[in-house]
Scaffold this active site. Structure first.
Site, PDB file in Angstrom:
ATOM      1  N   TYR A 101      50.503 -37.468 -31.777  1.00  0.00           N
ATOM      2  CA  TYR A 101      51.135 -37.132 -30.505  1.00  0.00           C
ATOM      3  C   TYR A 101      52.528 -36.531 -30.741  1.00  0.00           C
ATOM      4  CZ  TYR A 101      47.105 -39.637 -28.792  1.00  0.00           C
ATOM      5  OH  TYR A 101      45.810 -40.032 -28.554  1.00  0.00           O
ATOM      6  N   GLN A 104      53.810 -49.171 -23.935  1.00  0.00           N
ATOM      7  CA  GLN A 104      53.965 -48.126 -24.947  1.00  0.00           C
ATOM      8  C   GLN A 104      54.368 -46.817 -24.273  1.00  0.00           C
ATOM      9  OE1 GLN A 104      50.469 -46.373 -27.085  1.00  0.00           O
ATOM     10  NE2 GLN A 104      51.267 -47.560 -28.799  1.00  0.00           N
TER      11      GLN A 104
END
Length: 283
Positions: A102, A21
């Site tokens: 994020y 990721q």
């Protein structure tokens, strides 16, 4: 890359696949967590209003530095380089982390992005950074190696996407669909109408993770045609043999949440017993 190669080789030797990721935390950081003690960066100079894990304990996250348009292009290039590095390190695929408050999610958020340039304001502008990151990564490693994660309506890390949030996601998903990505991963918290709309416009595999669902409901979205896969999170942390346990109906280990993000060696990471180990102890 050398460190990750040891991990990817071990996974492949065991017959598995590994997806790395790609994540930029943006403002969800603290100077104490970096070797250079720099100020976090974000679409706008707005603190998230939440605390951050640090070696000194939980600390309030400071106001970030607003990214310039030049900074944004540099960050997109950083994502491209990270994707190339992941593949060189042996990853089978990468997942772009556009969720959970994020950096990519901060561009989508109404309360985290007050820009007046082409990366803020309109629905199209708030989705632009996510799309440009995706384009760069697809150019670098191919669409078949690229997935994307979103979390519509999730208030994690101080994000509020506003009343037009669902419209931003529908625009984003339509644009991402044109890249023919390997999959879309949705962290789903309850907007069933939006999830159905995403299912209708997304042509490739759709992963739906419902936070807090019961184990017996794990396959509900697949059974109802809303998802092609049901990802798991905490269960897999606490159960290194999760698939085997599910197949045999064996009870799951409970995750020790006190050890999450603790950095205290093996505890809570590699010390959970397997089903076979527990069975041998009982004999």
């Amino acid at each position: 890359m050398e460190g990750w190669k040891k991990v990817t080789d071990a996974v492949h030797e065991a017959g598995g696949f590994i997806f790395i990721q790609l994540m930029h935390v943006g403002r969800v950081s603290h100077p104490d967590n970096t070797p250079h003690h720099r100020q976090p960066v974000a679409p706008s100079a707005i603190a998230p209003g939440v605390e951050m894990f640090t070696a000194k304990g939980m600390q309030e996250i400071p106001v970030p530095r607003e990214l310039s348009e030049e900074d944004i292009q540099t960050t997109i290039t950083d994502f491209r380089k990270a994707a190339a590095a992941a593949v060189k390190a042996g990853a089978d695929r990468v997942e772009i982390h556009g969720a959970n408050g994020y950096l990519i999610n901060q561009f989508i958020g109404e309360n985290s992005n007050t820009r007046s340039d082409k990366y803020g304001g309109s629905i199209e502008n708030r989705a632009r950074f996510a799309i440009e990151v995706t384009k760069a990564i697809v150019e670098e490693i191919g669409a078949e190696r690229t997935g994307f994660r979103i979390s519509p309506g999730t208030p994690l890390n101080g994000i509020d996407e506003g009343e037009h949030g669902p419209e931003v996601y529908l625009h984003l998903v339509k644009e991402l669909a044109q890249y023919n990505l390997a999959y879309l991963h949705v962290m789903h918290l309850g907007n069933e109408i939006l999830l159905r709309e995403i299912r209708n416009i997304w042509p490739n595999p759709l992963l739906v993770n419902r936070a807090g669902r019961a184990l017996e409901d794990l396959s509900v979205d697949i059974d109802n045609g809303l998802a092609d896969m049901a990802p798991v999170g905490v269960w897999s942390l606490a159960n290194p043999d999760l698939v085997e346990r599910l197949k045999e109906g064996f009870p799951l280990n409970e995750a020790d949440r006190k050890t999450l993000y603790s950095g205290n060696g093996n505890e809570g990471y590699t010390d959970y017993p397997t089903m076979r180990e527990l069975q041998s102890q009982q004999q």
